[in-house]
Design a protein around this motif. Structure first.
Motif, short mmCIF file in Angstrom:
data_model
loop_
_atom_site.label_atom_id
_atom_site.label_comp_id
_atom_site.label_asym_id
_atom_site.label_seq_id
_atom_site.Cartn_x
_atom_site.Cartn_y
_atom_site.Cartn_z
N LYS A 304 0.81 -1.21 0.00
CA LYS A 304 0.00 0.00 0.00
C LYS A 304 0.85 1.27 0.00
CE LYS A 304 -3.75 -2.31 2.49
NZ LYS A 304 -4.57 -2.35 3.73
N GLY A 305 2.15 1.09 0.13
CA GLY A 305 3.03 2.26 0.17
C GLY A 305 3.11 2.96 -1.18
N THR A 306 3.21 4.27 -1.14
CA THR A 306 3.30 5.07 -2.37
C THR A 306 4.53 5.97 -2.39
OG1 THR A 306 1.89 6.75 -1.34
CG2 THR A 306 0.79 5.08 -2.70
N ALA A 307 5.22 6.08 -1.26
CA ALA A 307 6.38 6.98 -1.17
C ALA A 307 7.59 6.38 -1.89
CB ALA A 307 6.72 7.25 0.29
N ARG A 366 10.46 -6.29 4.39
CA ARG A 366 9.03 -6.53 4.61
C ARG A 366 8.60 -7.95 4.24
NH1 ARG A 366 6.36 -1.28 2.00
NH2 ARG A 366 4.61 -2.72 1.71
N SER A 369 6.12 -8.41 8.80
CA SER A 369 5.69 -7.07 9.23
C SER A 369 5.64 -7.01 10.75
CB SER A 369 4.31 -6.75 8.66
OG SER A 369 4.36 -6.67 7.25
N GLN A 374 7.85 0.87 14.46
CA GLN A 374 8.11 1.16 13.04
C GLN A 374 9.60 1.08 12.75
OE1 GLN A 374 7.92 6.04 13.63
NE2 GLN A 374 6.86 5.09 11.94
N HIS A 380 12.36 7.45 6.27
CA HIS A 380 11.13 6.99 5.63
C HIS A 380 10.62 5.74 6.33
CE1 HIS A 380 11.44 9.65 2.07
NE2 HIS A 380 12.76 9.44 2.17
N ASP A 381 9.38 5.75 6.74
CA ASP A 381 8.76 4.54 7.28
C ASP A 381 8.65 3.51 6.16
OD1 ASP A 381 7.20 2.53 8.36
OD2 ASP A 381 5.76 3.90 9.30
N GLU A 383 6.90 0.97 5.76
CA GLU A 383 5.53 0.59 5.41
C GLU A 383 4.91 1.58 4.44
OE1 GLU A 383 3.97 -2.15 6.24
OE2 GLU A 383 5.61 -2.91 7.49
N ALA A 384 5.41 2.82 4.42
CA ALA A 384 4.87 3.84 3.52
C ALA A 384 5.56 3.84 2.17
CB ALA A 384 5.01 5.22 4.16
N LEU A 385 6.66 3.07 2.05
CA LEU A 385 7.41 3.02 0.79
C LEU A 385 6.80 1.99 -0.16
CD1 LEU A 385 11.03 3.09 2.22
CD2 LEU A 385 10.01 4.88 0.79
#
Length: 558
Positions: A304-307, A366, A369, A374, A380-381, A383-385
């Protein structure tokens, strides 16, 4: 598909026409009232059979074309879904079932579907066309036949549930057979050395015996439907003959009409029998489809990460209050992990087996998880990448080296690095202390490594994995017991290659041999999922804690 169905309809239309010809043949042809029937009716028979043959050939070809293209697409979907499954799915040890879905179940879905579709469409059209002819010849006699058809269907339905259950058990046992044979192949040396012939033979015999019993139960159910259907047919034929004789005596039915009716009736039994028997194949198809689509419908690993990383990655890794617990576990695998790894540092993770070292490093790409806390890379987290962006910054060299049955060059430049030049590959092999060995081979970089790289030694496999990591040039490196399974000479060569690989990279090292991590910038000691000590080698020895105890124990063993 539509064209194939139209062609099947054309083939089906020729069948009742042959029965209709019987009436003018007997009433007018044999009476001699129409001499041209001598050549017209034989030509009509040949023409109808020719048309049926052409329609059947092209409909079968088109259905096979559709089925094989569907199979191709389905297997692609299955493989794409397989590669995207979470790491935990592969730890269930269900490889036999997974392989079975590709090799057997997928083929059964399209193979049985083609057979089922062909029979359902063609034979249903034939039955409907013949019923129309029968109604035209004699509606009274036809009512008898129509009354008996549902009885035949009800008889067949009683076997459907049993067949489905048996076929589902067969699919599961086929997967077990694949697993047993696969383990026999992989473990053949252990079987030979530990005299496990009888044990493995019993396992194989048990699975094969179960498969035989399931096959016999299925065959019994299939075989029972045929005689029961024939009994229903015999009853209907007997009733038809009795009524026909009564109509003949009253003059309402001619000999030609009765012959045409019986010809149509005789033709209807075979397609009805095929429609009845299709239940077994349909159940096998549905069970195989359940297996295939359960894989296609599996949940993919979370992405789900977009970064994305902006600019070059430095490799600063921060664990903030990280904890983890496996499903159904009674305690945490990791608890409240606080750790900061600066860019370019080498951090060694040590501790007893089961202390959580591997789980901790598996969180970085990952594969696992965290259930709490975190992990940050350059702030950068993770999970957000985006998953591919994260993994592009990581390299892994583990004890269990995975090499593909391809050339040495293809393995070094594997994956997204397939455009690497020969010069880059040779440089990576040189840095991994493997170039001289590769050049000594007759085919050099084009040498096939074999299945599981069976043609190479353990040290050579490790150095090939190091060369693959070198050419990726990722800023973060994970070494998971990369030298634990090697002899002293191979370990020394691999260690030199690893030191070159680690230069300028943030490195996390898992090692049981504490002698290999003495030069680490930080040694982190884990026990029961918690960090109990951290520092440099000399400081930890002076603290006389768990690390000193583990080091003394290994020193005594050495």
């Amino acid at each position: 598909m539509l064209l194939a169905i139209l062609l099947m309809a054309g083939a089906a239309a020729t069948q009742p026409t042959l029965a209709v010809i019987m009436k003018p043949l007997l009433d007018d042809g044999f009476a001699g009232t129409k001499p041209h029937y001598v050549w017209a009716i034989p030509l009509a028979v040949v023409g109808l059979i020719f048309i049926r043959g052409v329609c059947n050939f092209f409909s079968d070809y088109l259905l096979a074309w559709v089925a094989n293209n569907v199979l191709l697409g389905m297997r692609k979907d299955m493989f794409d879904r397989l590669l995207g499954l979470p790491d935990a799915e592969f730890k269930r040890g269900d490889s036999g079932r997974l392989l079975n879905r590709f090799t057997i179940d997928a083929g059964n879905v399209t193979g049985y579907a083609t057979d089922v579709l062909t029979v359902l469409v063609r034979e249903t059209l034939v039955v409907c066309a013949l019923i129309v002819v029968l109604l035209y010849m004699s509606w009274k006699l036809t009512l008898i036949v129509i009354f008996m058809l549902p009885v035949s269907v009800l008889v067949a339905r009683t076997f459907i549930k049993r067949l489905r259950r048996i076929n589902r058990d067969t699919v599961n046992m086929n997967a077990e057979l694949t697993r047993v044979v696969s383990e026999g192949i992989d473990g053949q040396r252990v079987i030979k050395l530990f005299d496990g012939y009888e044990n493995e033979s019993k396992r194989f015999g048990y699975v094969s015996g179960r498969l035989r019993r399931f096959a016999m139960r299925s065959a019994t159910a299939d075989a029972a439907m045929t005689p029961l259907t024939q009994i229903c047919i015999a009853i209907s034929v007997a009733a038809v003959i009795a009524v026909a004789l009564g109509e003949a005596s009253s003059g309402t039915l001619t000999a030609g009409g009765f012959a045409a009716f019986m010809a149509a009736l005789a033709q209807i039994f075979d397609p009805i029998k095929r429609l009845t028997n299709i239940a077994g194949k349909m159940q096998k198809m549905l069970v195989a489809a359940e297996s295939v689509f359960s894989l296609i419908d599996e949940q993919q690993e979370s992405d789900k990460g977009t970064a994305h990383f902006q600019g070059p990655v430095q490799g600063r890794i921060a664990f903030r209050g990280v904890s983890h617990r496996f499903p159904d576990s009674q305690r945490d695998t990791l608890s409240d992990i606080e750790l900061l790894v600066e860019p370019g540092q080498t951090v060694a993770l040590v501790g007893r087996s089961g202390s959580g070292k591997t789980t901790l490093v598996n969180m970085i790409p990952r594969f696992v998880s965290p259930t709490g806390g975190q992990i940050l890379i350059d702030g950068h987290d993770i999970e957000a990448l985006a998953l591919r962006d994260l993994r592009a910054q990581l390299s892994l060299v583990s004890q269990d080296v995975v090499l593909f049955d391809d050339t040495i060059g293809a393995n070094v430049g594997y994956g997204a690095l397939h455009d690497a030049s020969e010069e880059e590959i040779r440089r990576a092999l040189a840095d991994a202390n493997l170039l001289d060995f590769v050049d000594s081979l007759p085919d050099g970089l084009n040498t096939q490594v074999g299945e599981n790289a069976a043609r190479m030694s353990g040290g050579q496999r490790q150095r090939l994995a190091i060369a693959r990591a070198l050419i990726k040039n990722a800023p973060v490196l994970i070494l998971d017991e990369a030298t634990s399974a090697l002899d002293n000479e191979s370990e020394r060569q691999v260690q030199i290659s690893l030191e070159r690989l680690m230069q300028g990279r943030t490195t996390l090292v898992i090692a049981h041999r504490l002698s290999t991590v003495q030069k680490a910038d930080i040694i982190v000691v884990l026990d029961a999922g918690r960090i109990v000590e951290q520092g440099r080698h000399a400081d930890l020895l002076a603290a006389n804690g768990l690390y000193a105890s583990l080091y003394a124990m290994q020193f005594q063993e050495d």
